[in-house]
Write a protein that holds these residues in place. Structure first.
Motif, short mmCIF file in Angstrom:
data_model
loop_
_atom_site.label_atom_id
_atom_site.label_comp_id
_atom_site.label_asym_id
_atom_site.label_seq_id
_atom_site.Cartn_x
_atom_site.Cartn_y
_atom_site.Cartn_z
N GLY A 177 0.80 -1.21 0.00
CA GLY A 177 0.00 0.00 0.00
C GLY A 177 0.83 1.26 0.00
N ILE A 178 1.97 1.25 0.71
CA ILE A 178 2.80 2.45 0.80
C ILE A 178 3.37 2.83 -0.56
CG2 ILE A 178 4.89 3.43 1.80
CD1 ILE A 178 4.39 1.76 4.29
N VAL A 179 3.92 1.83 -1.26
CA VAL A 179 4.50 2.10 -2.57
C VAL A 179 3.43 2.55 -3.55
CG1 VAL A 179 5.64 1.06 -4.56
CG2 VAL A 179 6.43 0.51 -2.26
N THR A 180 2.30 1.84 -3.57
CA THR A 180 1.22 2.18 -4.49
C THR A 180 0.71 3.59 -4.24
OG1 THR A 180 0.53 -0.14 -4.58
CG2 THR A 180 -1.04 1.50 -5.35
N THR A 182 2.17 6.09 -2.65
CA THR A 182 3.20 7.10 -2.92
C THR A 182 3.28 7.41 -4.41
OG1 THR A 182 4.52 6.39 -1.01
CG2 THR A 182 5.65 7.65 -2.73
N VAL A 183 3.30 6.36 -5.22
CA VAL A 183 3.39 6.55 -6.67
C VAL A 183 2.16 7.29 -7.19
CG1 VAL A 183 3.39 5.36 -8.90
CG2 VAL A 183 4.88 4.57 -7.07
N LEU A 184 0.97 6.90 -6.73
CA LEU A 184 -0.26 7.52 -7.21
C LEU A 184 -0.36 8.98 -6.79
CD1 LEU A 184 -2.80 4.61 -6.55
CD2 LEU A 184 -2.05 5.48 -8.77
N VAL A 190 2.26 15.99 -7.61
CA VAL A 190 3.59 16.60 -7.63
C VAL A 190 4.10 16.73 -9.06
CG1 VAL A 190 5.97 16.48 -6.79
CG2 VAL A 190 4.08 15.69 -5.34
N VAL A 191 4.39 15.61 -9.68
CA VAL A 191 4.83 15.63 -11.07
C VAL A 191 4.20 14.44 -11.79
CG1 VAL A 191 6.97 14.42 -10.44
CG2 VAL A 191 6.80 15.55 -12.67
N SER A 192 3.37 14.70 -12.76
CA SER A 192 2.67 13.64 -13.46
C SER A 192 3.55 13.05 -14.55
CB SER A 192 1.37 14.18 -14.08
OG SER A 192 0.77 13.19 -14.88
#
Length: 254
Positions: A177-180, A182-184, A190-192
């Motif tokens: 969940g943390i990685v998912t 953070t990426v989303l 922030v930067v798409s």
């Protein structure tokens, strides 16, 4: 009997989701962020409209909804990640998933019930937020913006639901969940990466986080995509990723 059992399962998953503190963070963030943005940015938005640099005025009321969708992303992630957390200090290796699968060993059905519960919760959240944001925009900006189209508002709510399901599917796939999350969040606020890719190839406009915005916004990047086409493409992405996530969930050990 099967229908009744599925309804009970959805209700159980909905109660479980509402019991999670992190889910309430997502709920409150989704409900508050967009209306708050309308108030905070009112002065700058008014000046931009009056100076003719605000773009399509009909998009003005809908643009703040972009920040609120972070709440839907959190809910989608938490619906899965909570199953992989420890059930207590006495059994640090025991996870909620073990208990869940004991009660409901049919994994495809469990995935479907979670998806329905998540969709219902995000739909209610999105509808309340959309109405509040659109009404507040009309109050704050008055005649500077045209009346909001109910069809576009419904499309925005549908976009929230699809993004919630997208984050749910990705968390099923990666089991982190943390990685998912953070990426989303980084990609959304922030930067798409998807937006940057559109500068390389117009096909990147059909990536899920970009194409879905075309469902309710008139101006999204340099590629024009019809709202219906955008909705179908977004739905196809979510369906494919949910199918992959469910297939992996069925084959993995608890």
């Amino acid at each position: 009997m099967v229908k009744s059992g599925m309804v009970n399962l959805v209700q159980a998953e909905l109660r479980k989701l509402l019991w999670l503190p992190t889910a309430w963070v997502g709920l409150l963030l989704g409900l508050v962020a967009a209306p708050a943005l309308v108030l905070v940015s009112a002065g700058g938005t008014r000046r931009a409209i009056e100076e003719g640099i605000a773009g399509d005025p009909s998009d003005t009321a809908f643009q703040p909804l972009g920040i609120g969708l972070l709440g839907a992303l959190i809910l989608g992630v938490v619906a899965v990640s909570s199953e992989y957390t420890s059930t207590g200090e006495d059994a640090p290796r025991a996870r909620q998933l073990t208990t869940t699968l004991t009660a409901m060993p049919r994994r495809y059905r469990l995935v479907a019930a979670k998806a329905v519960a998540l969709s219902l919760l995000v739909a209610v959240q999105g509808a309340i937020t959309a109405v509040a944001t659109l009404v507040l925009t009309e109050v704050v900006l008055g005649p500077l913006v045209p009346p909001a189209d109910p069809g576009r508002a419904a499309a925005a709510v549908l976009y929230w639901v699809l993004l919630g399901l997208l984050s749910y599917a990705l968390t099923l796939i990666f089991r982190n969940g943390i990685v998912t999350l953070t990426v989303l969040i980084v990609n959304s606020s922030v930067v798409s990466v998807s937006y940057l890719l559109t500068k390389v190839t117009p096909l990147a406009a059909y990536l899920p986080d970009i194409v879905g915005a075309h469902m309710f916004l008139n101006e999204v990047g340099d590629v024009d995509i019809a709202p219906l086409t955008a909705g179908l493409v977004m739905t196809a992405w979510v369906t494919a990723l949910l199918g992959l996530g469910a297939w992996l969930f069925e084959r993995r050990e608890a």
